[in-house]
Motif scaffolding. Structure first.
Motif, mmCIF file in Angstrom:
data_model
loop_
_atom_site.group_PDB
_atom_site.id
_atom_site.type_symbol
_atom_site.label_atom_id
_atom_site.label_comp_id
_atom_site.label_asym_id
_atom_site.label_seq_id
_atom_site.Cartn_x
_atom_site.Cartn_y
_atom_site.Cartn_z
ATOM 1 N N UNK A 11 -0.825 -5.891 -3.389
ATOM 2 C CA UNK A 11 0.532 -6.477 -3.290
ATOM 3 C C UNK A 11 0.896 -7.265 -4.552
ATOM 4 N N UNK A 12 -0.046 -8.141 -4.980
ATOM 5 C CA UNK A 12 0.312 -9.042 -6.090
ATOM 6 C C UNK A 12 0.194 -8.380 -7.461
ATOM 7 N N UNK A 22 -7.541 -18.542 -13.265
ATOM 8 C CA UNK A 22 -6.544 -18.841 -14.320
ATOM 9 C C UNK A 22 -6.042 -20.278 -14.133
ATOM 10 N N UNK A 27 -6.008 -25.941 -15.590
ATOM 11 C CA UNK A 27 -6.037 -27.358 -15.167
ATOM 12 C C UNK A 27 -7.162 -28.107 -15.873
ATOM 13 N N UNK A 30 -6.408 -28.910 -19.364
ATOM 14 C CA UNK A 30 -5.484 -30.035 -19.524
ATOM 15 C C UNK A 30 -6.219 -31.349 -19.322
ATOM 16 N N UNK A 81 -8.335 -26.786 -2.704
ATOM 17 C CA UNK A 81 -7.017 -26.202 -3.005
ATOM 18 C C UNK A 81 -7.130 -24.676 -3.004
ATOM 19 N N UNK A 85 -4.997 -22.087 -0.817
ATOM 20 C CA UNK A 85 -4.101 -21.102 -1.449
ATOM 21 C C UNK A 85 -4.515 -19.678 -1.075
ATOM 22 N N UNK A 88 -3.493 -19.273 2.700
ATOM 23 C CA UNK A 88 -2.090 -19.402 3.153
ATOM 24 C C UNK A 88 -1.066 -18.868 2.174
ATOM 25 N N UNK A 89 -1.429 -18.720 0.932
ATOM 26 C CA UNK A 89 -0.393 -18.304 -0.029
ATOM 27 C C UNK A 89 -0.710 -16.912 -0.595
ATOM 28 N N UNK B 4 5.995 -19.601 1.241
ATOM 29 C CA UNK B 4 4.752 -19.690 0.469
ATOM 30 C C UNK B 4 4.939 -20.416 -0.863
ATOM 31 N N UNK B 7 4.704 -23.927 -0.074
ATOM 32 C CA UNK B 7 3.295 -24.217 0.251
ATOM 33 C C UNK B 7 2.488 -24.385 -1.043
ATOM 34 N N UNK B 8 2.738 -23.486 -1.972
ATOM 35 C CA UNK B 8 2.027 -23.541 -3.265
ATOM 36 C C UNK B 8 2.308 -24.881 -3.948
ATOM 37 N N UNK B 11 0.619 -27.741 -2.080
ATOM 38 C CA UNK B 11 -0.848 -27.774 -2.256
ATOM 39 C C UNK B 11 -1.195 -28.326 -3.637
ATOM 40 N N UNK B 12 -0.447 -27.884 -4.665
ATOM 41 C CA UNK B 12 -0.722 -28.376 -6.027
ATOM 42 C C UNK B 12 -0.433 -29.882 -6.108
ATOM 43 N N UNK B 15 -3.160 -31.709 -4.496
ATOM 44 C CA UNK B 15 -4.327 -31.689 -5.389
ATOM 45 C C UNK B 15 -4.176 -32.786 -6.450
ATOM 46 N N UNK B 58 -0.121 -30.069 -15.730
ATOM 47 C CA UNK B 58 -0.536 -29.195 -14.614
ATOM 48 C C UNK B 58 0.691 -28.582 -13.943
ATOM 49 N N UNK B 61 1.986 -25.904 -16.063
ATOM 50 C CA UNK B 61 1.103 -24.714 -15.992
ATOM 51 C C UNK B 61 1.426 -23.911 -14.758
ATOM 52 N N UNK B 62 1.657 -24.603 -13.675
ATOM 53 C CA UNK B 62 1.982 -23.885 -12.420
ATOM 54 C C UNK B 62 3.285 -23.122 -12.608
ATOM 55 N N UNK B 65 2.603 -20.071 -14.661
ATOM 56 C CA UNK B 65 1.924 -19.010 -13.869
ATOM 57 C C UNK B 65 2.924 -18.355 -12.928
ATOM 58 N N UNK B 71 5.913 -15.004 -9.514
ATOM 59 C CA UNK B 71 5.298 -15.397 -8.246
ATOM 60 C C UNK B 71 6.329 -15.801 -7.197
ATOM 61 N N UNK B 74 7.810 -12.748 -5.691
ATOM 62 C CA UNK B 74 6.762 -12.001 -4.973
ATOM 63 C C UNK B 74 6.409 -12.717 -3.672
ATOM 64 N N UNK B 75 6.248 -14.030 -3.770
ATOM 65 C CA UNK B 75 5.885 -14.785 -2.550
ATOM 66 C C UNK B 75 7.030 -14.777 -1.540
#
Lengths: 197, 167, 32
Positions: A11-12, A22, A27, A30, A81, A85, A88-89, B4, B7-8, B11-12, B15, B58, B61-62, B65, B71, B74-75
């Motif tokens: 899918x992805x 990645x 992270x 950084x 995390x 992920x 759930x993601x 999602x 959610x992403x 979650x980040x 974190x 961070x 970066x997310x 990505x 994403x 797609x999500x």
């Protein structure tokens, strides 16, 4: 055992693990970069302080202590995390069928059914060809019939040109008359022959 | 269903929050104790800068990505697929690992379509051929009749030609 | 391993449609 997460990858377009790797590497980079920047600033500040005895080695030691602690927490938090992920993601729930696989929902046929279907299609194709052949043969005969009928009609027409079966007008009566009187003629002939003897 | 993408982000953020609370100012000042004693305010400033920079990097970066892998879209599309399959609970099909088995189902709709169109074509052709066959039979009958007529005429004329001989 | 997974998954995503396209083309050609 590694779960390759193939369906998620389908899918992805990438493996979720790669995606997490990645993110982890980025992270972590950084964290390192920011720590290097912090150490640089502190070093610069400390060296600018009059009478400061703080050495670069000491500052480096402090940095490593703080970074070791942060990395340990970072890794622990990142594992959590990642689990969330991946669950759930970056996850395709088990009851989900991707759009490109929709046909499997409607046609769970096995090998045999498929071959049967293929055979039936092949037979239908042959039947269709046979019917087409029959059609061409029938049309060909109709064509031949058309020509034949035209020729026969022409012959009939020719006969018509001769008049009806008894020939042109009056010929029939004449024939009848002749036939009728030919008998008489024959008996007269016989009399004459008789007498002459 | 929490989207999602949300959610992403959540979650980040969680974190980051936990990372920041783990790397507290106290912990930071304790590690850089000597410098902290010399410059407490500066230490605080540097720490705050450290945290802000880390969070910004961070988060950026997310975002990168997300953009790279498209994403968000797609999500979101995955959310939609999940929503559409809400009523189905049993596990769905998964690739068997035998490609020729798996591809078969993909082809079945086309073979079924081929089957129904061929069936229709065969039926149409059969109907047409029945009509043509009737026409051919009719034609044969007509040819026979014409031949018979000609035969009759011929005989009549032959009869006629006999007469002069008889005479 | 990762590449193998991505490669396999990509084929699973794309090839059925490609094969179906070929089959349709073949069917059409046979019909014609």
């Amino acid at each position: 055992s590694i779960n390759p997460l193939l369906y998620e990858t389908q899918f992805f377009g990438f493996t979720p693990q790669t995606c997490m790797l990645r993110i982890y590497i980025a992270f972590q980079d950084y964290l390192f970069e920011v720590m290097v920047a912090v150490e640089k600033v502190i070093l610069k500040k400390a060296s600018s302080l009059p009478g400061s005895t703080l050495s670069a080695v000491q500052i480096r030691g402090s940095t490593e202590t703080f970074l070791r602690f942060m990395r340990e927490r970072f890794n622990r938090l990142f594992v959590k995390m990642e689990q969330v992920l991946l669950q759930l993601v970056l996850n395709i729930p088990p009851n989900i069928l991707l759009p490109e696989d929709r046909s499997h929902e409607k046609y769970p046929q096995g090998r045999e059914d498929f071959h049967l279907l293929q055979q039936e299609v092949e037979q239908l194709r042959l039947r269709y060809k046979a019917e087409l052949g029959a059609k061409h043969a029938l049309l060909a005969e109709l064509e031949v019939q058309k020509v034949t009928q035209a020729r026969l009609k022409k012959t009939l027409h020719w006969f018509d040109g001769l008049g009806d079966a008894h020939g042109p007008l009056g010929l029939g009566e004449m024939m009848a008359f002749l036939i009728q009187h030919s008998g008489r003629l024959r008996s007269i002939t016989q009399d004459v022959t008789q007498k002459s003897k | 269903h929490i989207p999602k993408v949300k959610l992403l982000d959540t979650v980040v953020d969680t974190f980051l929050q936990k990372l920041v609370s783990a790397g507290s100012y106290e912990r930071f000042a304790k590690c850089y104790k000597r410098f902290y004693k010399l410059q407490p305010e500066m230490t605080r400033l540097i720490y705050d800068q450290f945290i802000t920079q880390l969070q910004t990097s961070i988060r950026e970066e997310v975002s990168t990505i997300k953009e790279e892998g498209n994403l968000e879209a797609v999500l979101n599309s995955l959310d939609k697929i999940v929503e559409e399959a809400e009523d189905r609970k049993e596990p769905a099909w998964r690739p068997s690992g035998i490609p020729e088995d798996d591809v078969r189902s993909t082809l079945i709709p086309y073979f079924l379509q081929q089957q129904s169109s061929l069936k229709r074509l065969v039926q149409e052709q059969e109907r047409e051929n029945v009509k043509l066959a009737e026409m051919v039979l009719e034609g044969r009958k007509q040819v026979l009749e014409l031949q018979q007529q000609i035969q009759a005429r011929k005989q009549a004329w032959q009869m006629l030609t006999q007469v002069p001989k008889t005479l | 391993f990762d590449e193998v997974i991505v490669d396999t998954a990509t084929k699973r995503k794309q090839y059925p449609r490609k094969i179906a396209e070929c089959v349709i083309k073949t069917m059409k050609a046979q019909h014609e």
